[in-house]
Design an enzyme around this catalytic site. Structure first.
Site, PDB file in Angstrom:
ATOM      1  N   THR A 142      -1.172  -2.721  10.944  1.00 25.89           N
ATOM      2  CA  THR A 142      -1.648  -2.828   9.574  1.00 25.89           C
ATOM      3  C   THR A 142      -0.540  -3.402   8.734  1.00 25.89           C
ATOM      4  O   THR A 142       0.195  -2.727   8.078  1.00 25.89           O
ATOM      5  CB  THR A 142      -2.123  -1.515   8.998  1.00 25.89           C
ATOM      6  OG1 THR A 142      -2.986  -1.809   7.913  1.00 25.89           O
ATOM      7  CG2 THR A 142      -1.090  -0.653   8.458  1.00 25.89           C
TER       8      THR A 142
ATOM      9  N   THR B 188       0.868  -1.186   0.000  1.00 21.92           N
ATOM     10  CA  THR B 188       0.000   0.000   0.000  1.00 21.92           C
ATOM     11  C   THR B 188       0.905   1.236   0.000  1.00 21.92           C
ATOM     12  O   THR B 188       1.325   1.683  -1.060  1.00 21.92           O
ATOM     13  CB  THR B 188      -0.972  -0.014   1.201  1.00 21.92           C
ATOM     14  OG1 THR B 188      -0.243  -0.277   2.400  1.00 21.92           O
ATOM     15  CG2 THR B 188      -2.053  -1.058   1.002  1.00 21.92           C
TER      16      THR B 188
END
Length: 404
Positions: free
Chosen positions: A191, A154
């Site tokens: 995350t 990401t």
């Protein structure tokens, strides 16, 4: 116990025998690969650990249930959409992703795990995902590990992939890994994804024991920004394709496997910390002289997540008072007449107070890409190490503009 010394290489999740992978672009992100598929040639034993966040994404709830069976053969991962806080539609979308993947691979849906990462609260664009799954199946390859590692990124700036080899019963065995994570990262997972594959044949209970020990000493010993995510997951697949005698006891083979797994897990965790959003330095925080392991870990994590410490490291400032303050704030025992602090190997405090040191030399050493902070609490003999990074202007920019 024999000491095992393993050196990870830049291999991938397809380095172990019997794994194929792919990574493709299907439009979930503005650019770059965003859908990854990993498949074992045969059903694999699987274990997992998941986020401690009380707002788990649909994939976390789904995988927790599936992993209990102890078996899986495929993993589909999308980047760009977390599929979290998306209601019943999100749950059904997660199921559809598993079912679509299974149908194209000729598997049962229960043998497919699903991971999602990205923006929270937005519906999954299922047409793009379905098309992407078909593309990912078409290009599966035993050499697809690098593409897979790129497809799970990401805000990461580099793909994170590794492998490590060991010999068991005269057979060359391999553990492969890929990881993603750059922000919203804090101990007890964050995350981030850690995806491990191995061709070692091993009993699931023993696999799980080695896995949990490795995760607790690596992914649960790092922090980037003190934020715990909704999606973080670590998975380990073991398909037994190496042909070693199945490990069914805690013998030397199990010890060797556990040591190799811990080594590659630490390598992956350090790579995540080093690639923290906006980071310029990997920071290793070591606490010595604690009265217990729990207190050593608590103090190290407190220092590692301190905004004041992290900004000082960014500014090359040997401000040891911030380190002591953060350790004290954690509530651990500190001997105020014995504690000492080091920055980059330079002693800056000793016997509970400041000592003369070459400030300019220390500032120059703090400009290195790898920085060590050590504090001796002077209260006991137990140590712990946590990985983190500095906090920079770019971290604010990245997270202020995440949606835009």
């Amino acid at each position: 116990m024999k000491n095992f010394d393993f050196i990870p290489s830049r291999g991938t999740v397809t380095s172990p025998k019997g794994y194929k992978a792919s990574g493709i672009y299907c439009g979930l992100k503005r650019k770059n690969k965003d859908l990854c598929l990993l498949v074992s040639d045969s059903p694999a034993t699987v274990v997992g650990m998941f986020t401690s966040n009380n707002v788990p994404a649909h994939c976390v709830v789904y995988n927790k249930e599936r992993v209990q069976s102890g078996r899986a053969q495929a993993l589909i991962v999308n980047a760009g959409n977390a599929n979290c806080c998306t209601g019943q539609r999100g749950w059904l979308d997660n199921l559809t992703i598993a079912e679509k993947t299974a149908a194209l691979l000729g598997l049962d849906a229960g043998d497919v795990l699903v991971l999602s990462t990205g923006v929270i609260g937005e519906p999954m664009p299922m047409n793009k995902v379905k098309n992407g799954i078909a593309m990912a199946v078409e290009v599966l390859s035993y050499d697809g590990g690098v593409d897979a590692a790129r497809a799970i990124m990401t805000t990461d700036t580099v793909p994170k992939h590794f492998s490590i080899e060991l010999e068991l019963d005269g057979k060359t065995c391999t553990i492969g890994a890929m990881a993603k994570g750059s922000g919203m990262i804090h101990p007890n997972l964050a995350t981030m994804f850690g995806i491990f594959t191995t061709d070692v044949a091993i009993d699931r209970t023993l696999l799980d024991a080695a896995f949990r020990d490795a995760v607790n000493d690596s992914f649960n010993m790092m922090t980037v920004d003190g934020e715990t995510s909704t999606n973080d997951t670590v998975l380990l697949f073991a398909n037994g394709a190496a042909g070693n005698s199945r490990i069914i006891d805690k013998n030397e083979n199990h010890a060797a496997f556990a040591a190799a797994l811990k080594q590659i897990a630490k390598e992956a965790a350090k790579a995540i910390a080093e690639d923290g959003e906006g980071a310029t330095k990997l920071v290793t925080v070591t606490v010595d002289g604690a009265v217990s392991k729990e207190e050593a870990i608590r103090a190290a994590k407190s220092i590692a997540k301190s905004l004041l410490v992290k900004t000082a490291i960014f500014g090359n400032d040997p401000n040891w008072g911030r380190v002591v303050q953060s350790a004290g704030a954690s509530g651990v025992q500190i001997n105020l007449q014995k504690f000492g602090v080091e920055f980059a190997g330079v002693k800056v405090a000793e016997n509970g107070g400041a000592i003369p040191f070459d400030r300019e030399e220390t500032i120059q050493m703090l400009k290195n890409k790898n920085v060590q902070i050590k504090i001796d609490l002077g209260a006991g003999s137990i140590s712990a190490t946590v990985f983190t990074c500095d906090l920079t202007y770019d971290y604010v920019t990245i997270n202020a503009e995440y949606h835009t």
